[in-house]
Design an enzyme around this catalytic site. Structure first.
Site, short mmCIF file in Angstrom:
data_model
loop_
_atom_site.label_atom_id
_atom_site.label_comp_id
_atom_site.label_asym_id
_atom_site.label_seq_id
_atom_site.Cartn_x
_atom_site.Cartn_y
_atom_site.Cartn_z
N GLU A 1 -7.29 3.36 -6.79
CA GLU A 1 -8.10 3.02 -5.55
C GLU A 1 -9.50 3.29 -5.93
O GLU A 1 -9.85 3.50 -7.32
CB GLU A 1 -7.82 4.37 -4.60
CG GLU A 1 -8.71 4.61 -3.14
CD GLU A 1 -8.64 3.17 -2.47
OE1 GLU A 1 -9.13 2.06 -2.88
OE2 GLU A 1 -7.83 3.12 -1.27
N THR B 1 -0.70 10.09 3.22
CA THR B 1 -0.90 11.29 2.66
C THR B 1 -1.71 12.25 3.72
O THR B 1 -2.51 11.60 4.67
CB THR B 1 -1.79 11.02 1.48
OG1 THR B 1 -3.12 10.80 1.80
CG2 THR B 1 -1.12 9.96 0.50
N ASP B 2 -1.50 13.27 3.49
CA ASP B 2 -2.40 14.23 4.30
C ASP B 2 -3.81 13.90 4.23
O ASP B 2 -4.48 13.95 5.29
CB ASP B 2 -2.18 15.81 4.01
CG ASP B 2 -0.76 16.40 4.34
OD1 ASP B 2 -0.38 15.45 5.26
OD2 ASP B 2 -0.26 17.44 3.89
N HIS B 3 -4.27 13.48 3.03
CA HIS B 3 -5.97 13.22 2.90
C HIS B 3 -5.81 12.00 3.72
O HIS B 3 -7.07 11.80 4.44
CB HIS B 3 -5.92 12.58 1.43
CG HIS B 3 -6.32 13.80 0.55
ND1 HIS B 3 -5.56 14.97 0.47
CD2 HIS B 3 -7.37 14.01 -0.51
CE1 HIS B 3 -6.10 15.83 -0.51
NE2 HIS B 3 -7.15 15.31 -1.09
N ASN B 4 -5.12 10.94 4.20
CA ASN B 4 -5.22 9.90 4.73
C ASN B 4 -5.54 10.34 6.23
O ASN B 4 -6.65 10.01 6.94
CB ASN B 4 -4.02 9.00 4.95
CG ASN B 4 -4.11 8.16 3.75
OD1 ASN B 4 -2.99 8.09 3.14
ND2 ASN B 4 -5.07 7.29 3.15
N ARG C 1 0.37 9.29 -5.43
CA ARG C 1 0.96 8.80 -4.24
C ARG C 1 1.45 7.26 -4.27
O ARG C 1 2.22 6.98 -3.79
CB ARG C 1 -0.47 8.76 -3.14
CG ARG C 1 -1.60 8.00 -3.56
CD ARG C 1 -2.64 8.52 -2.65
NE ARG C 1 -4.12 7.64 -2.68
CZ ARG C 1 -5.02 8.08 -3.85
NH1 ARG C 1 -4.67 8.96 -4.33
NH2 ARG C 1 -5.97 7.46 -3.77
N ARG D 1 0.87 -1.13 -0.03
CA ARG D 1 -0.02 0.09 0.11
C ARG D 1 0.86 1.17 0.06
O ARG D 1 1.96 1.25 0.54
CB ARG D 1 -0.99 -0.07 1.27
CG ARG D 1 -1.83 1.06 1.09
CD ARG D 1 -2.63 1.27 2.49
NE ARG D 1 -3.59 2.54 2.42
CZ ARG D 1 -4.19 3.11 3.31
NH1 ARG D 1 -3.99 2.57 4.65
NH2 ARG D 1 -4.87 4.20 3.21
N HIS D 2 0.54 2.39 -0.62
CA HIS D 2 1.28 3.48 -0.90
C HIS D 2 1.65 4.18 0.64
O HIS D 2 0.75 3.80 1.70
CB HIS D 2 0.56 4.40 -1.47
CG HIS D 2 -0.72 4.93 -1.21
ND1 HIS D 2 -0.87 5.82 -0.26
CD2 HIS D 2 -1.97 4.57 -1.47
CE1 HIS D 2 -2.25 5.95 0.15
NE2 HIS D 2 -2.86 5.29 -0.66
N GLY D 3 2.48 5.02 0.71
CA GLY D 3 2.69 5.87 1.94
C GLY D 3 1.56 6.67 2.17
O GLY D 3 0.76 7.16 1.32
#
Length: 195
Positions: free
Chosen positions: A83, A12-15, A58, A8-10
C-alpha cells in the site's frame, strides 16, 4: 495471453476506523478473514500459474487463506505490491492528525509516498510480470489505494480504480501492447453474506 488478477486484501479494523494503514503490519479482522475465505473458494475454481502477494500482514493473511484453498503456495512476496507509504500519518485517524498537527496538517510534509511514485512502482510490477511470465495467468494480492493508482496509470483513465472494495477481484489482460479489463472490482463472492 498474459493476465493478472488482483485481489484486494480482506477488511481490517483500520479500514473501519478510517485509520491510515500504509505499511503498518495490522491484521485482518474476523470479517476480513471470512471475506478472504469466500474469495478463496471463488478463485479455487481456476488454474493459476503464478501467485504473488504484498508482504504486509493483511495481504499475507489474505494470501495464506487463498493458498490453502487453491492448493498453491505464494510463489513470492513483492514489496512493489505494498500500500501507499503513509509516512508520519501511518496508524492515525483524521481526528488524531488534526489534534497532533492542526487542521492544515495535509499542507505539511508528512513524508508520504506520492501517487506518481505508486503509479511508477505499479507499472514496474505489471511490466516485469508480463515480460518474465508471458502468457501466464497471474494472481496477486494487494491493497486498494495502490491498486487504484496502478489501474489509473495502466488504463490512462483517471475515472477508474476508485474505492476498490475489500477482496474485490480485478483482472487485466494484455492485448498486444495495451492492458484491458476482463473483470473489475467484482465482489460476487460476498453477495451470499450480504443478502
Amino acid at each position: 495471453m498474459t493476465s493478472i488478477t488482483f485481489v484486494r486484501h480482506g477488511i481490517t479494523d483500520h479500514n473501519i476506523e478510517n485509520r491510515a494503514q500504509g505499511h503498518t503490519q495490522n491484521p485482518l479482522n474476523e470479517t476480513g478473514r471470512m471475506q478472504a475465505a469466500l474469495v478463496a473458494k471463488r478463485l479455487a475454481g481456476e488454474h493459476w500459474d503464478l501467485f504473488i502477494s504484498s508482504d504486509l500482514r493483511r495481504a499475507r493473511e489474505t494470501a495464506d487463506i487463498i493458498a490453502a484453498e487453491i492448493k498453491k503456495p505464494v510463489d513470492f512476496y513483492d514489496v512493489r505490491l505494498r500500500e501507499m507509504d503513509r509516512g508520519k500519518i501511518a496508524d492515525t485517524t483524521e481526528a488524531e492528525r488534526v489534534q497532533r498537527w492542526g487542521a492544515r496538517w495535509h499542507e505539511l510534509d508528512m513524508e508520504q509516498e506520492t501517487d506518481e511514485m505508486m503509479r511508477a512502482r505499479g507499472r514496474s510490477f505489471v511490466e516485469e510480470m508480463a515480460a518474465r511470465f508471458p502468457g501466464q495467468k497471474i494472481l496477486a494480492v494487494t491493497h486498494g489505494y495502490f491498486l487504484g493508482q496502478t489501474l489509473k496509470e495502466l488504463m490512462q483513465d483517471e475515472s477508474t480504480g476508485v474505492k476498490l472494495r475489500n477482496t474485490s477481484v480485478t483482472t487485466i489482460v494484455l492485448n498486444d501492447t495495451a492492458w484491458t479489463y476482463s473483470l473489475y472490482d467484482c465482489i460476487k463472492h460476498l453477495e451470499v453474506t450480504e443478502s
